[in-house]
Design a protein around this motif. Structure first.
Motif, PDB file in Angstrom:
ATOM      1  N   GLU A   1       0.828  -1.207   0.000  1.00 20.06           N
ATOM      2  CA  GLU A   1       0.000   0.000   0.000  1.00 20.06           C
ATOM      3  C   GLU A   1       0.863   1.258   0.000  1.00 20.06           C
ATOM      4  O   GLU A   1       0.508   2.261  -0.648  1.00 20.06           O
ATOM      5  CB  GLU A   1      -0.928  -0.012   1.213  1.00 20.06           C
ATOM      6  N   ILE A   2       1.976   1.234   0.699  1.00 19.23           N
ATOM      7  CA  ILE A   2       2.889   2.375   0.690  1.00 19.23           C
ATOM      8  C   ILE A   2       3.421   2.597  -0.722  1.00 19.23           C
ATOM      9  O   ILE A   2       3.425   3.724  -1.243  1.00 19.23           O
ATOM     10  CB  ILE A   2       4.055   2.148   1.671  1.00 19.23           C
ATOM     11  N   VAL A   3       3.862   1.520  -1.362  1.00 20.16           N
ATOM     12  CA  VAL A   3       4.428   1.634  -2.706  1.00 20.16           C
ATOM     13  C   VAL A   3       3.390   2.180  -3.676  1.00 20.16           C
ATOM     14  O   VAL A   3       3.672   3.101  -4.463  1.00 20.16           O
ATOM     15  CB  VAL A   3       4.964   0.269  -3.189  1.00 20.16           C
TER      16      VAL A   3
ATOM     17  N   GLY B   1      15.128  -5.001   7.276  1.00 19.77           N
ATOM     18  CA  GLY B   1      15.904  -4.068   8.088  1.00 19.77           C
ATOM     19  C   GLY B   1      15.451  -2.630   7.932  1.00 19.77           C
ATOM     20  O   GLY B   1      15.664  -1.804   8.834  1.00 19.77           O
ATOM     21  N   LEU B   2      14.831  -2.308   6.814  1.00 21.47           N
ATOM     22  CA  LEU B   2      14.271  -0.971   6.627  1.00 21.47           C
ATOM     23  C   LEU B   2      13.100  -0.744   7.572  1.00 21.47           C
ATOM     24  O   LEU B   2      12.952   0.333   8.159  1.00 21.47           O
ATOM     25  CB  LEU B   2      13.831  -0.799   5.169  1.00 21.47           C
ATOM     26  N   ILE B   3      12.273  -1.753   7.757  1.00 24.03           N
ATOM     27  CA  ILE B   3      11.080  -1.609   8.596  1.00 24.03           C
ATOM     28  C   ILE B   3      11.464  -1.387  10.057  1.00 24.03           C
ATOM     29  O   ILE B   3      10.881  -0.537  10.743  1.00 24.03           O
ATOM     30  CB  ILE B   3      10.170  -2.839   8.443  1.00 24.03           C
ATOM     31  N   ILE B   4      12.459  -2.123  10.562  1.00 23.76           N
ATOM     32  CA  ILE B   4      12.808  -1.961  11.976  1.00 23.76           C
ATOM     33  C   ILE B   4      13.550  -0.653  12.239  1.00 23.76           C
ATOM     34  O   ILE B   4      13.677  -0.235  13.391  1.00 23.76           O
ATOM     35  CB  ILE B   4      13.632  -3.150  12.526  1.00 23.76           C
ATOM     36  N   ARG B   5      14.041   0.002  11.183  1.00 21.42           N
ATOM     37  CA  ARG B   5      14.742   1.276  11.367  1.00 21.42           C
ATOM     38  C   ARG B   5      13.834   2.482  11.170  1.00 21.42           C
ATOM     39  O   ARG B   5      14.283   3.613  11.349  1.00 21.42           O
ATOM     40  CB  ARG B   5      15.937   1.351  10.412  1.00 21.42           C
ATOM     41  N   ALA B   6      12.607   2.283  10.783  1.00 23.93           N
ATOM     42  CA  ALA B   6      11.693   3.389  10.534  1.00 23.93           C
ATOM     43  C   ALA B   6      11.024   3.848  11.818  1.00 23.93           C
ATOM     44  O   ALA B   6      10.649   3.033  12.656  1.00 23.93           O
ATOM     45  CB  ALA B   6      10.630   2.973   9.515  1.00 23.93           C
TER      46      ALA B   6
ATOM     47  N   GLU C   1       8.644   7.448   6.718  1.00 21.56           N
ATOM     48  CA  GLU C   1      10.061   7.183   6.450  1.00 21.56           C
ATOM     49  C   GLU C   1      10.236   5.989   5.525  1.00 21.56           C
ATOM     50  O   GLU C   1      11.139   5.977   4.679  1.00 21.56           O
ATOM     51  CB  GLU C   1      10.810   6.993   7.768  1.00 21.56           C
ATOM     52  N   ILE C   2       9.406   4.973   5.669  1.00 21.51           N
ATOM     53  CA  ILE C   2       9.440   3.864   4.711  1.00 21.51           C
ATOM     54  C   ILE C   2       9.056   4.385   3.335  1.00 21.51           C
ATOM     55  O   ILE C   2       9.693   4.063   2.322  1.00 21.51           O
ATOM     56  CB  ILE C   2       8.488   2.735   5.157  1.00 21.51           C
ATOM     57  N   ALA C   3       8.027   5.236   3.294  1.00 20.97           N
ATOM     58  CA  ALA C   3       7.602   5.834   2.030  1.00 20.97           C
ATOM     59  C   ALA C   3       8.711   6.680   1.421  1.00 20.97           C
ATOM     60  O   ALA C   3       8.841   6.742   0.188  1.00 20.97           O
ATOM     61  CB  ALA C   3       6.355   6.677   2.249  1.00 20.97           C
ATOM     62  N   ALA C   4       9.534   7.311   2.250  1.00 20.64           N
ATOM     63  CA  ALA C   4      10.627   8.140   1.736  1.00 20.64           C
ATOM     64  C   ALA C   4      11.637   7.306   0.967  1.00 20.64           C
ATOM     65  O   ALA C   4      12.115   7.704  -0.102  1.00 20.64           O
ATOM     66  CB  ALA C   4      11.313   8.878   2.886  1.00 20.64           C
ATOM     67  N   VAL C   5      11.976   6.134   1.505  1.00 20.49           N
ATOM     68  CA  VAL C   5      12.927   5.254   0.813  1.00 20.49           C
ATOM     69  C   VAL C   5      12.296   4.712  -0.469  1.00 20.49           C
ATOM     70  O   VAL C   5      12.950   4.634  -1.518  1.00 20.49           O
ATOM     71  CB  VAL C   5      13.371   4.110   1.741  1.00 20.49           C
TER      72      VAL C   5
END
Length: 388
Positions: free
Chosen positions: A75-77, A113-118, A123-127
């Protein structure tokens, strides 16, 4: 292996200070939605080879198949991609390093690893926006063409699969790093256009530089713990320059950020529901400075406290330095006292009591573990300890 993951993830992200001519350039998509190669033979060949890679990823044990987690990421993508949503296939890869990438064919990979750092869904959407910008600005296609010229078909397949999953063999590293690298101008374009895509999707454009701030904080935490920071040690000043530049541009275009950042319950729910496997993978990297920084952030944003304290216990237990046994036991107890702890908190605390020779306390904790987890796969072993 873990250090290589981090090295490659940072190679994807890091670039030096942007060129001036990109500053005033109005960026936009260079290909339309639904794009497919028509005339360029090398591009048609790339599509064919990446279809093979995509088929291999679909069968990979590293592919996360949980429907709810995939729906969250998908959904973010789609929200960021807008008209390009149907052009992308999103694969969530179980890898504790920070990374996301996009092929010229529209295959997007996001590592856990992206999810646990958000700290937020923004911020996930930013990447994601950054990667979509690389795609629609044709950076990905240019990189794949350059790599294809250097390699045979079989080697291209191996490198492509390795770069997307993080599983590398000897001799593949240099080529994969070449594949992951974008030029300074391309990274600047992706930063600026990515922030614009965030705003258009009603995400917070300020999340585009907050991601950088948190990566830099994590690397500083690793250095304090005397961990090997990898490539970041040599490029850290450039990363900070890039973050500051992007922050200035976002403030100029979109104004200052909100004074109070609201709690992101959607991300917190995702983390709570998947915390055990996400943080187990992070703990297994043995990068304790980074892990501690991640746990501190999770406590701040509102992840279930009993889960956070449990993984403090796991971190101290696995690090096993002077005083860590007591720290681990204290963290496990705190997790239990908070209520609704993972059943493993009782078991691991029992093992530590056993290690200290406190048999009565060990038995009590083992019994609590079996009561909390009646169908435990290691039930026979725990019952053996109780009998003995």
């Amino acid at each position: 292996m873990t250090r290589l993951f981090v090295l490659l993830a940072l190679t994807l992200s890091l670039a030096t200070q942007p060129r001036a001519r990109a500053e005033d350039q109005e960026l936009g998509h260079l290909i339309p939605p639904g794009y497919r190669p028509a005339e360029a033979k090398d591009e048609v060949g790339l599509w064919s080879e990446f279809e093979r890679i995509e088929a291999a990823i679909n069968k990979s044990a590293l592919l996360v198949r949980d429907p709810a987690l995939n729906d969250y990421v998908g959904e973010i993508v789609c929200r960021v991609a807008a008209a390009y949503c149907n052009d992308f296939r999103v694969y969530l890869i179980r890898n504790p390093s920070f990374n996301a990438s996009m092929t010229a064919t529209g295959m997007m990979q996001i590592w856990t690893g992206l999810i646990i750092r958000a700290s937020s869904t923004d911020e996930i959407a930013a990447v994601v926006a950054h990667e979509i910008a690389h795609y629609t600005r044709l950076h990905s296609l240019e990189g794949f063409r350059a790599l294809k010229r250097k390699m045979s078909t079989g080697a291209f397949f191996d490198i492509g699969l390795a770069a997307l999953t993080g599983v590398y063999g000897l001799g593949q590293t240099a080529a994969a790093m070449s594949y992951l690298s974008f030029s300074r101008e391309q990274e600047t374009e992706a930063d600026l256009f990515g922030a614009r895509l965030l705003a258009l999707a009603s995400y917070d454009p300020h999340a585009s530089y907050r991601v950088w701030e948190q990566l830099i904080a994590e690397e500083k935490a690793a250095e304090v713990q005397r961990e090997d920071p990898g490539i970041f040690a040599k490029t850290h000043p450039e990363a900070e320059d890039r973050m500051r530049y992007l922050k200035t541009r976002v403030h100029s275009r979109y104004g200052p950020p909100d004074a109070v950042v609201s709690k992101d319950q959607e991300l917190i729910d995702v983390l709570n529901q998947n915390y055990m496997f996400l943080m187990e993978d992070q703990i297994d990297t043995n990068r304790f400075g980074r892990t501690k920084q991640i746990l501190e952030r999770h406590a701040t944003i509102g992840v279930e406290p009993s889960l956070v304290r449990f993984f403090y216990g796991e971190m101290f237990r696995q690090r096993n330095q002077a005083g860590d046994l007591d720290l681990a036991m204290s963290a496990y107890r705190h997790s239990i006292e908070l209520g609704n702890p993972p059943p493993e908190a009782y078991k691991n605390l029992g093992y530590l009591h056993l290690k200290q020779g406190d048999l009565d306390q060990a038995k009590d904790r083992f019994r609590q573990y079996l009561a909390a987890e009646p169908n435990a796969s290691d039930r026979a072993m725990i019952e053996f300890y109780l009998e003995e």
